[in-house]
Design a protein around this motif. Structure first.
Motif, PDB file in Angstrom:
ATOM      1  N   VAL A   1      23.621  31.865  36.376  1.00 50.98           N
ATOM      2  CA  VAL A   1      23.616  30.462  37.247  1.00 50.98           C
ATOM      3  C   VAL A   1      24.837  30.776  38.424  1.00 50.98           C
ATOM      4  CG1 VAL A   1      23.800  27.980  37.386  1.00 50.98           C
ATOM      5  CG2 VAL A   1      22.637  29.062  35.417  1.00 50.98           C
ATOM      6  N   LEU A   2      24.440  30.609  39.695  1.00 49.78           N
ATOM      7  CA  LEU A   2      25.432  30.556  40.685  1.00 49.78           C
ATOM      8  C   LEU A   2      25.981  29.238  40.811  1.00 49.78           C
ATOM      9  CD1 LEU A   2      27.039  32.110  42.763  1.00 49.78           C
ATOM     10  CD2 LEU A   2      25.164  31.600  44.485  1.00 49.78           C
ATOM     11  N   HIS A   3      27.305  29.030  40.803  1.00 46.65           N
ATOM     12  CA  HIS A   3      27.959  27.897  41.266  1.00 46.65           C
ATOM     13  C   HIS A   3      28.714  28.052  42.592  1.00 46.65           C
ATOM     14  CE1 HIS A   3      27.167  26.413  37.191  1.00 46.65           C
ATOM     15  NE2 HIS A   3      27.837  27.683  36.712  1.00 46.65           N
ATOM     16  N   ALA A   4      28.283  27.491  43.714  1.00 49.07           N
ATOM     17  CA  ALA A   4      28.832  27.790  45.077  1.00 49.07           C
ATOM     18  C   ALA A   4      28.812  26.098  45.584  1.00 49.07           C
ATOM     19  CB  ALA A   4      27.877  28.525  45.818  1.00 49.07           C
ATOM     20  N   ILE A   5      29.913  26.419  46.607  1.00 53.23           N
ATOM     21  CA  ILE A   5      30.076  25.084  47.390  1.00 53.23           C
ATOM     22  C   ILE A   5      29.183  24.772  48.623  1.00 53.23           C
ATOM     23  CG2 ILE A   5      32.022  23.925  48.725  1.00 53.23           C
ATOM     24  CD1 ILE A   5      32.458  24.132  45.729  1.00 53.23           C
ATOM     25  N   GLY A   6      28.502  23.894  48.484  1.00 50.38           N
ATOM     26  CA  GLY A   6      27.575  23.338  49.680  1.00 50.38           C
ATOM     27  C   GLY A   6      28.300  23.600  51.217  1.00 50.38           C
ATOM     28  N   ALA A   7      27.731  24.352  52.052  1.00 43.95           N
ATOM     29  CA  ALA A   7      28.032  24.691  53.237  1.00 43.95           C
ATOM     30  C   ALA A   7      28.396  23.245  54.175  1.00 43.95           C
ATOM     31  CB  ALA A   7      27.033  25.522  54.221  1.00 43.95           C
ATOM     32  N   LYS A   8      27.577  22.383  54.003  1.00 44.84           N
ATOM     33  CA  LYS A   8      27.542  21.053  54.649  1.00 44.84           C
ATOM     34  C   LYS A   8      28.085  19.964  53.975  1.00 44.84           C
ATOM     35  CE  LYS A   8      23.628  22.118  57.608  1.00 44.84           C
ATOM     36  NZ  LYS A   8      22.145  21.597  57.980  1.00 44.84           N
ATOM     37  N   SER A   9      27.729  19.762  52.671  1.00 45.04           N
ATOM     38  CA  SER A   9      28.281  18.890  51.819  1.00 45.04           C
ATOM     39  C   SER A   9      29.797  19.033  51.318  1.00 45.04           C
ATOM     40  CB  SER A   9      27.292  18.644  50.495  1.00 45.04           C
ATOM     41  OG  SER A   9      27.320  19.752  49.625  1.00 45.04           O
ATOM     42  N   GLY A  10      30.085  20.368  50.994  1.00 46.27           N
ATOM     43  CA  GLY A  10      31.208  20.678  50.274  1.00 46.27           C
ATOM     44  C   GLY A  10      31.055  20.539  48.796  1.00 46.27           C
ATOM     45  N   LEU A  11      29.963  19.831  48.436  1.00 43.96           N
ATOM     46  CA  LEU A  11      29.642  19.524  46.973  1.00 43.96           C
ATOM     47  C   LEU A  11      29.380  21.050  46.413  1.00 43.96           C
ATOM     48  CD1 LEU A  11      27.606  16.434  47.099  1.00 43.96           C
ATOM     49  CD2 LEU A  11      30.235  16.801  46.659  1.00 43.96           C
ATOM     50  N   GLU A  12      29.474  21.041  44.829  1.00 48.54           N
ATOM     51  CA  GLU A  12      29.117  22.250  44.044  1.00 48.54           C
ATOM     52  C   GLU A  12      27.668  22.029  43.851  1.00 48.54           C
ATOM     53  OE1 GLU A  12      29.592  23.415  39.642  1.00 48.54           O
ATOM     54  OE2 GLU A  12      31.419  23.945  40.819  1.00 48.54           O
ATOM     55  N   ARG A  13      27.104  23.305  44.079  1.00 53.15           N
ATOM     56  CA  ARG A  13      25.531  23.573  44.027  1.00 53.15           C
ATOM     57  C   ARG A  13      25.518  24.655  43.167  1.00 53.15           C
ATOM     58  NH1 ARG A  13      24.028  18.717  46.199  1.00 53.15           N
ATOM     59  NH2 ARG A  13      24.609  18.644  48.279  1.00 53.15           N
ATOM     60  N   ASP A  14      24.486  24.435  42.307  1.00 52.19           N
ATOM     61  CA  ASP A  14      24.028  25.356  41.015  1.00 52.19           C
ATOM     62  C   ASP A  14      22.748  25.901  41.417  1.00 52.19           C
ATOM     63  OD1 ASP A  14      26.407  24.626  39.800  1.00 52.19           O
ATOM     64  OD2 ASP A  14      25.426  23.367  38.436  1.00 52.19           O
TER      65      ASP A  14
END
Length: 109
Positions: free
Chosen positions: A1-14
Motif C-alpha cells: 500500500v502506497l501512502h502519499a500526500i494528495g497533490a491538491k488536498s494535502g491529505l494522506e492518500r492510500d
C-alpha cells in the motif's frame, strides 16, 4: 500500500498497487486501467515524492522518481512480463503510462 500526500488536498492518500521489484526498490506503473487520464496517485507523487510503502508487515520510507525515457525503456519489458495488459493499456488510452521508481530511504550514519 502506497501512502502519499494528495497533490491538491494535502491529505494522506492510500492506494493499493502492484509493483515490480528491482533490488530494494519498487517499480510502479500508473495505468489507470487504460483510462485517458493518469491516475491521481501519480500526480500526488509528482507533487510530493516523499511517501511510505506498507509491505509484508513493515512500513518503509520511499522517494518516488518518475523514470526518464531510457530507464523507462529498460524496465518496461519486466513490467509487461509481470502484467502483460500494460501494453494494451497504452494502446487503448493513447498515452504513455507514468512509471516510477520507489527508492527506499537508505540508512544514514
Amino acid at each position: 500500500v502506497l501512502h502519499a500526500i494528495g497533490a491538491k488536498s494535502g491529505l494522506e492518500r492510500d492506494i493499493v498497487l502492484m509493483y515490480c521489484p528491482d533490488g530494494d526498490d519498487m517499480i510502479v506503473t500508473g495505468s489507470n486501467f487504460a483510462r485517458e487520464q493518469h491516475p491521481a496517485w501519480t500526480a500526488n507523487l509528482l507533487a510530493h515524492p516523499e511517501a511510505t510503502v506498507a509491505f509484508r508487515g513493515a512500513t518503509h520510507a520511499v522517494h518516488a522518481r518518475l523514470l526518464e525515457p531510457g530507464e523507462r525503456a529498460e524496465v518496461w519489458p519486466r513490467l509487461v512480463a509481470v502484467w502483460p495488459a500494460y501494453d494494451d493499456y497504452v494502446a487503448v488510452s493513447g498515452r504513455e503510462l507514468r512509471v516510477f521508481r520507489l527508492e527506499r530511504a537508505r540508512p544514514t550514519g
